[in-house]
Design a protein around this motif. Structure first.
Motif, PDB file in Angstrom:
ATOM      1  N   VAL A   1       0.821  -1.204   0.000  1.00  0.00           N
ATOM      2  CA  VAL A   1       0.000   0.000   0.000  1.00  0.00           C
ATOM      3  C   VAL A   1       0.859   1.258   0.000  1.00  0.00           C
ATOM      4  O   VAL A   1       0.546   2.247  -0.656  1.00  0.00           O
ATOM      5  N   GLU A   2       1.978   1.223   0.713  1.00  0.00           N
ATOM      6  CA  GLU A   2       2.810   2.415   0.862  1.00  0.00           C
ATOM      7  C   GLU A   2       3.712   2.682  -0.338  1.00  0.00           C
ATOM      8  O   GLU A   2       4.129   3.819  -0.558  1.00  0.00           O
ATOM      9  N   ALA A   3       4.054   1.653  -1.083  1.00  0.00           N
ATOM     10  CA  ALA A   3       4.973   1.823  -2.204  1.00  0.00           C
ATOM     11  C   ALA A   3       4.660   0.788  -3.271  1.00  0.00           C
ATOM     12  O   ALA A   3       4.266  -0.347  -2.964  1.00  0.00           O
ATOM     13  N   ARG A   4       4.859   1.180  -4.507  1.00  0.00           N
ATOM     14  CA  ARG A   4       4.611   0.279  -5.621  1.00  0.00           C
ATOM     15  C   ARG A   4       5.714  -0.766  -5.681  1.00  0.00           C
ATOM     16  O   ARG A   4       6.887  -0.467  -5.475  1.00  0.00           O
ATOM     17  N   GLY A   5       5.324  -2.008  -5.972  1.00  0.00           N
ATOM     18  CA  GLY A   5       6.313  -3.076  -6.025  1.00  0.00           C
ATOM     19  C   GLY A   5       5.942  -4.137  -7.026  1.00  0.00           C
ATOM     20  O   GLY A   5       5.301  -3.867  -8.050  1.00  0.00           O
ATOM     21  N   ILE A   6       6.329  -5.351  -6.746  1.00  0.00           N
ATOM     22  CA  ILE A   6       6.108  -6.460  -7.659  1.00  0.00           C
ATOM     23  C   ILE A   6       4.648  -6.915  -7.600  1.00  0.00           C
ATOM     24  O   ILE A   6       3.882  -6.515  -6.710  1.00  0.00           O
TER      25      ILE A   6
END
Length: 677
Positions: A233-238
């Protein structure tokens, strides 16, 4: 030259070549002299004594490593034979007898409910076993019992190499659950390496850990995202499928002789699911790892990769088939239930075993199992229970060295070092990791300090109000970090349940990073407000001392709440009244003279009261009234606050509260809010 090497010796070689220890792709055609063929069920030696035709000083060891590397890079199909590596892990067979689980009446609100009826089985090292069945059949329950994860009381006995499981069992086993719980600001490569380091059994320096991680990244199709964040939720990832593959790679990275996977292909595409199961098969065959997998209706190409199949039916969970995957179709044909053409066999099996459907043959198949298979399996189980192989301690020992009687592979100081490195990285990457504890208090200090600008040159009562406001901000500052504490606890509970590290190491690491950051924020806040308030020098000295003492009390309080509360709401519900009482009973809002006699004892445990009394005593001593109104204010305050407060008692009470809360935090982390299975 021919040499005989025991399991510990093989383990040492595995540890020394940690990157190069897993598999060699030969399409079933190439077998180097130091490879051992994979045997059928029951034929593998439980003693894990291996005769090898090679010399570690020649090039065959490197050839084995390269073969392993090639296998994982290009996993073979189900029809291709994979030979056992000479550097295989110590063999661990698993035997379970009359394992059953029933939910007690108090859990169901009525009568006791049988989830899994007594079942038995035996699996050898190097096998890839599928556990399948409809929802509610108890397959995850069975896996949890075998993996020593079940927290509820169950029946039956489970043995490793014919020996009862002990505290060391978790060091040779890895469990991959259904949840992918990982820090948002972690990279894929760091996540896999974390497990590899904390689960390493080697007593030698890890010389090739990075190469081993690269192999796993390739095996699970993660090379392209190796340096990307896990995300959330806090950062875009895989993606979600990639997160699932990371969890699988973390489990394999542990070099465990037993690997338990609960629905590892859930959320994956059919192609990705096949890639992952091929990698598991390679690890099982090449390293001699016993891998048990709970899986839902895999496609035919994936199902063919498994050696054995255990089918359960539901309500309650009962065994309907337990044998080789390759023999399952013939078995069902013998029961007059042949698999129709152009139909996925596993889909057909589950259709037959799902109660209440038009294809329901669950009861007939359970009865057929009792007549055809059960007696043979029970005979194998009985023989395996009496045949003792290497103990877990023997599997972990190296050159006769004493094995620590601990479920953790690494000692406490190593756990702290690895956790501290991760904590620092995550804190620096996360904008909120530094912003919340430091920047926000600094901004608050500027805003509130500006509101009280020059208050030190004004009346005594206003200065006391300033001190009260300062204390209030310190009391409430800890609520900002409560969400982080609860999030870290969730991660810690999952990782500690895997015996990666102990709860004490996690708490100590958090204290090494979070407390200094919060302390820095509190210092910045107090100094900015005090400077803007233009307090007298002696008053300025006393304010930070008592304010920081108050900070440590409330920091410990919120750490305790974060360890015992089930969630954010419960923590706030419990903490808010307690903080409010301490803030009210501080001698300024409610004085000792005004408080009801039966509540007077609260002042003796209120840290706010001791801090307020000590700072106000300095104010009363240093500030001279400028007019009649200020003189009246001073007289009123002298009635509320003692002229000579017992500062030593106040400090002693605060220190005692800090110690008790920190001890409570450790007990809460260890015994409360554990993962229930």
């Amino acid at each position: 030259r021919s040499r005989v090497r025991s399991a510990p010796a093989c383990q040492h070689m595995v540890a020394e070549m940690s990157a190069d220890v897993v598999g060699s792709f030969d399409n079933g055609c190439l077998a180097t002299p130091c490879c051992l063929p994979v045997s059928r069920v029951g034929a593998l030696p439980s003693t894990a004594s291996i005769t090898e035709q090679y010399d570690c000083t020649d090039g065959l060891g490197q050839a084995q490593a390269q073969a392993t590397h090639d296998l994982l890079m290009n996993p073979p199909s189900a029809k291709s034979e994979i030979r056992r590596s000479a550097f295989a892990l110590p063999a661990a067979s698993l035997t379970f007898q009359d394992v059953a689980f029933t939910l007690p009446a108090k859990k169901t609100g009525g009568k006791a409910q049988a989830i899994l009826e007594p079942c038995s089985g035996h699996f050898e090292a190097g096998e890839l076993v599928a556990i399948m069945g409809p929802s509610g059949c108890g397959k995850t329950t069975l896996l949890d019992i075998l993996a020593m994860k079940k927290t509820g009381k169950y029946e039956g006995e489970v043995r490793i190499n014919g020996r009862p499981r002990d505290i060391l069992f978790r060091r040779i086993a890895a469990y991959i659950g259904q949840e992918d719980v990982m820090p948002v600001h972690w990279t894929v490569r760091e996540a896999i390496k974390f497990n590899a380091r904390l689960k390493s059994q080697s007593r030698q320096p890890d010389r090739s850990g990075d190469a081993w991680i690269e192999i796993l990244l390739s095996a699970f199709a993660l090379t392209s995202v190796g340096n990307q964040l896990i995300g959330g939720v806090e950062a875009r990832g895989i993606s979600g499928g990639q997160r699932r593959r990371v969890s699988l790679a973390r489990g394999v990275a542990a070099h465990a002789s037993l690997l338990f996977c609960d629905e590892p292909t859930s959320g994956l595409s059919a192609t990705d699911a096949e890639t992952c199961v091929k990698a598991l098969r390679t690890v099982a065959k090449r390293l001699g790892v016993l891998c048990l997998v709970v899986i839902h209706q895999p496609r035919t190409e994936v199902a063919d990769l498994f050696d054995n199949l255990m089918l359960l039916t539901s309500h309650p969970g009962r065994v309907a088939y337990n044998g080789p995957m390759a023999d399952a179709q013939e078995y069902f044909k013998e029961q007059c239930l042949p698999v129709p053409s152009n139909v996925n066999p596993t889909d057909y099996y589950l259709d037959l075993l799902t109660p209440g459907t038009q294809w329901d043959h669950a009861d007939e198949l359970v009865e057929a199992f009792r007549v055809v298979q059960k007696l043979g399996i029970e005979a194998v189980v009985a023989a395996s229970m009496c045949r003792e192989g290497h103990s877990v301690e023997g599997m972990l020992s190296f050159e006769g060295q004493v094995v620590r009687r601990s479920p953790y592979s690494m000692p406490f100081e190593t756990q702290v070092a690895i956790l501290l490195r991760r904590k620092l990285r995550l804190t620096l990457r996360n904008p909120c990791g530094f912003g919340l504890p430091v920047v926000v208090p600094a901004v608050q200090g500027v805003l509130v300090g500006y509101m009280f600008k020059g208050i030190g040159q004004r009346g005594l009562l206003r200065q006391v109000m300033f001190v009260f406001c300062l204390q209030t901000m310190l009391c409430l500052a800890g609520t900002m970090s409560l969400a982080t504490v609860l999030s870290d606890r969730l991660l810690m509970k999952h990782e500690a349940s895997e015996a990666l590290y102990c709860e004490g190491a996690a708490a100590f690491t958090s204290a090494l990073v979070d407390v200094p950051l919060s302390l820095l924020g509190a210092l910045v806040n107090v100094f900015i407000m005090s400077l803007l308030a233009q307090l007298d020098a002696e008053i300025f000295q006393s304010v930070p001392i008592w304010s920081l003492s108050l900070f440590f009390v409330y920091d410990s309080l919120f750490a305790f709440m974060g360890s015992v509360a089930s969630g954010m709401r419960e923590a706030q519900v419990v903490a808010t009244p307690l903080i409010s009482v301490f803030m009210l009973f501080n001698g300024f809002v409610v004085s000792k003279a005004d408080a009801p006699p039966e509540l007077g004892w609260i002042f003796s445990i209120s840290p706010n009261a001791y801090a307020m009394e000590a700072i106000t005593a300095v104010l009363l001593d240093r500030v001279e009234p400028a007019d009649f109104r200020e003189a009246a204010e001073k007289n009123a305050l002298q009635k509320h606050f003692p002229a000579d407060p017992d500062s030593l008692q106040g400090l002693a009470v605060m220190v005692a509260m800090i110690l008790l809360l920190r001890i409570g935090q450790q007990l809460g982390l260890r015994h409360m809010n554990n993962i229930q299975r």
